[in-house]
Design a protein around this motif. Structure first.
Motif, PDB file in Angstrom:
ATOM      1  N   ASN A   1      30.225  26.630  13.472  1.00 43.52           N
ATOM      2  CA  ASN A   1      29.138  27.613  13.461  1.00 43.52           C
ATOM      3  C   ASN A   1      29.628  29.034  13.719  1.00 43.52           C
ATOM      4  O   ASN A   1      28.825  29.975  13.676  1.00 43.52           O
ATOM      5  N   TYR A   2      30.917  29.176  13.970  1.00 39.87           N
ATOM      6  CA  TYR A   2      31.475  30.474  14.328  1.00 39.87           C
ATOM      7  C   TYR A   2      32.501  30.937  13.308  1.00 39.87           C
ATOM      8  O   TYR A   2      33.416  30.185  12.947  1.00 39.87           O
ATOM      9  N   ALA A   3      32.341  32.185  12.875  1.00 37.57           N
ATOM     10  CA  ALA A   3      33.450  32.850  12.201  1.00 37.57           C
ATOM     11  C   ALA A   3      34.460  33.233  13.278  1.00 37.57           C
ATOM     12  O   ALA A   3      34.094  33.423  14.441  1.00 37.57           O
ATOM     13  N   MET A   4      35.726  33.340  12.887  1.00 46.05           N
ATOM     14  CA  MET A   4      36.775  33.636  13.855  1.00 46.05           C
ATOM     15  C   MET A   4      37.581  34.858  13.415  1.00 46.05           C
ATOM     16  O   MET A   4      37.760  35.105  12.205  1.00 46.05           O
ATOM     17  N   GLY A   5      38.050  35.577  14.389  1.00 52.83           N
ATOM     18  CA  GLY A   5      38.846  36.756  14.076  1.00 52.83           C
ATOM     19  C   GLY A   5      40.072  36.844  14.959  1.00 52.83           C
ATOM     20  O   GLY A   5      40.125  36.247  16.042  1.00 52.83           O
ATOM     21  N   TRP A   6      41.069  37.550  14.459  1.00 49.53           N
ATOM     22  CA  TRP A   6      42.251  37.907  15.249  1.00 49.53           C
ATOM     23  C   TRP A   6      42.294  39.427  15.380  1.00 49.53           C
ATOM     24  O   TRP A   6      42.096  40.151  14.391  1.00 49.53           O
ATOM     25  N   PHE A   7      42.571  39.871  16.589  1.00 41.65           N
ATOM     26  CA  PHE A   7      42.730  41.287  16.881  1.00 41.65           C
ATOM     27  C   PHE A   7      44.046  41.468  17.623  1.00 41.65           C
ATOM     28  O   PHE A   7      44.639  40.499  18.116  1.00 41.65           O
TER      29      PHE A   7
ATOM     30  N   ALA B   1      38.937  35.689  18.610  1.00 46.57           N
ATOM     31  CA  ALA B   1      37.548  35.924  18.998  1.00 46.57           C
ATOM     32  C   ALA B   1      36.627  35.117  18.111  1.00 46.57           C
ATOM     33  O   ALA B   1      36.957  34.814  16.953  1.00 46.57           O
ATOM     34  N   ALA B   2      35.473  34.771  18.649  1.00 44.76           N
ATOM     35  CA  ALA B   2      34.488  33.967  17.940  1.00 44.76           C
ATOM     36  C   ALA B   2      33.206  34.760  17.738  1.00 44.76           C
ATOM     37  O   ALA B   2      32.727  35.444  18.648  1.00 44.76           O
ATOM     38  N   ASP B   3      32.643  34.634  16.532  1.00 43.28           N
ATOM     39  CA  ASP B   3      31.471  35.401  16.135  1.00 43.28           C
ATOM     40  C   ASP B   3      30.478  34.456  15.465  1.00 43.28           C
ATOM     41  O   ASP B   3      30.865  33.680  14.593  1.00 43.28           O
ATOM     42  N   LEU B   4      29.218  34.531  15.851  1.00 45.24           N
ATOM     43  CA  LEU B   4      28.200  33.621  15.315  1.00 45.24           C
ATOM     44  C   LEU B   4      27.793  33.945  13.880  1.00 45.24           C
ATOM     45  O   LEU B   4      26.993  33.210  13.298  1.00 45.24           O
ATOM     46  N   SER B   5      28.308  34.997  13.294  1.00 49.65           N
ATOM     47  CA  SER B   5      27.948  35.303  11.914  1.00 49.65           C
ATOM     48  C   SER B   5      28.667  34.345  10.960  1.00 49.65           C
ATOM     49  O   SER B   5      29.544  33.587  11.362  1.00 49.65           O
ATOM     50  N   ILE B   6      28.293  34.398   9.701  1.00 48.06           N
ATOM     51  CA  ILE B   6      28.868  33.483   8.709  1.00 48.06           C
ATOM     52  C   ILE B   6      30.287  33.899   8.333  1.00 48.06           C
ATOM     53  O   ILE B   6      31.202  33.080   8.245  1.00 48.06           O
ATOM     54  N   PHE B   7      30.492  35.191   8.120  1.00 40.88           N
ATOM     55  CA  PHE B   7      31.768  35.662   7.590  1.00 40.88           C
ATOM     56  C   PHE B   7      32.674  36.314   8.625  1.00 40.88           C
ATOM     57  O   PHE B   7      33.861  36.481   8.387  1.00 40.88           O
ATOM     58  N   GLY B   8      32.143  36.674   9.761  1.00 38.49           N
ATOM     59  CA  GLY B   8      32.934  37.388  10.743  1.00 38.49           C
ATOM     60  C   GLY B   8      32.823  38.877  10.538  1.00 38.49           C
ATOM     61  O   GLY B   8      32.200  39.364   9.602  1.00 38.49           O
ATOM     62  N   ALA B   9      33.445  39.615  11.429  1.00 39.32           N
ATOM     63  CA  ALA B   9      33.298  41.067  11.425  1.00 39.32           C
ATOM     64  C   ALA B   9      34.644  41.731  11.686  1.00 39.32           C
ATOM     65  O   ALA B   9      35.626  41.074  12.029  1.00 39.32           O
ATOM     66  N   ARG B  10      34.666  43.040  11.512  1.00 37.40           N
ATOM     67  CA  ARG B  10      35.884  43.804  11.762  1.00 37.40           C
ATOM     68  C   ARG B  10      35.840  44.566  13.070  1.00 37.40           C
ATOM     69  O   ARG B  10      36.861  45.060  13.526  1.00 37.40           O
ATOM     70  N   LEU B  11      34.661  44.672  13.660  1.00 37.34           N
ATOM     71  CA  LEU B  11      34.530  45.433  14.902  1.00 37.34           C
ATOM     72  C   LEU B  11      34.568  44.503  16.101  1.00 37.34           C
ATOM     73  O   LEU B  11      33.857  43.498  16.139  1.00 37.34           O
TER      74      LEU B  11
END
Length: 124
Positions: free
Chosen positions: A31-37, A97-107
């Protein structure tokens, strides 16, 4: 309680490779999009890559495009960052980081949960 734990950082020579992992203790990881920062000393945290819930859609910062690959294994609740052709300027603490959106974010402020980070140091 959501927990993200990064691993795989270390010291590598320029031109080398590392694979970072981020293990998530989330009941519904898919259910989470994931990001690396990443964050270098004295600099702001910057976006590296993100991957959609399903893993089909990915997006990269221009500085790592063609060298880094983000992927995920929803059965293992894990997201990866394969880093090739590393440069000294890639030196930083890397965070997932984990984000509840479908595609994830850049911020960064659009992500709900963060790991503690893993240090990547690239020597010249």
């Amino acid at each position: 309680q959501v927990q993200l734990v990064e691993s795989g950082g270390g010291l590598v020579q320029a031109g080398g490779s590392l694979r970072l992992s981020c293990a998530a203790s989330i009941r519904t990881f898919s259910n989470y999009a994931m990001g690396w920062f990443r964050q270098a000393p004295g600099k702001e945290r910057e976006f590296v890559a993100r991957i959609s819930r399903s893993g089909v859609s990915t997006y990269y910062a221009d500085s790592v495009k063609g060298r880094f690959t983000i992927s995920r294994d929803n059965a293992k609740n894990t997201v990866y960052l394969q880093m090739n052709s590393l440069k000294p300027e890639d030196t930083a603490v890397y965070y997932c980081a984990a984000d509840l959106s479908i595609f994830g974010a850049r911020l960064p402020n659009e992500y709900e949960y963060w790991g503690q980070g893993t240090q990547v140091t690239v020597s010249s």
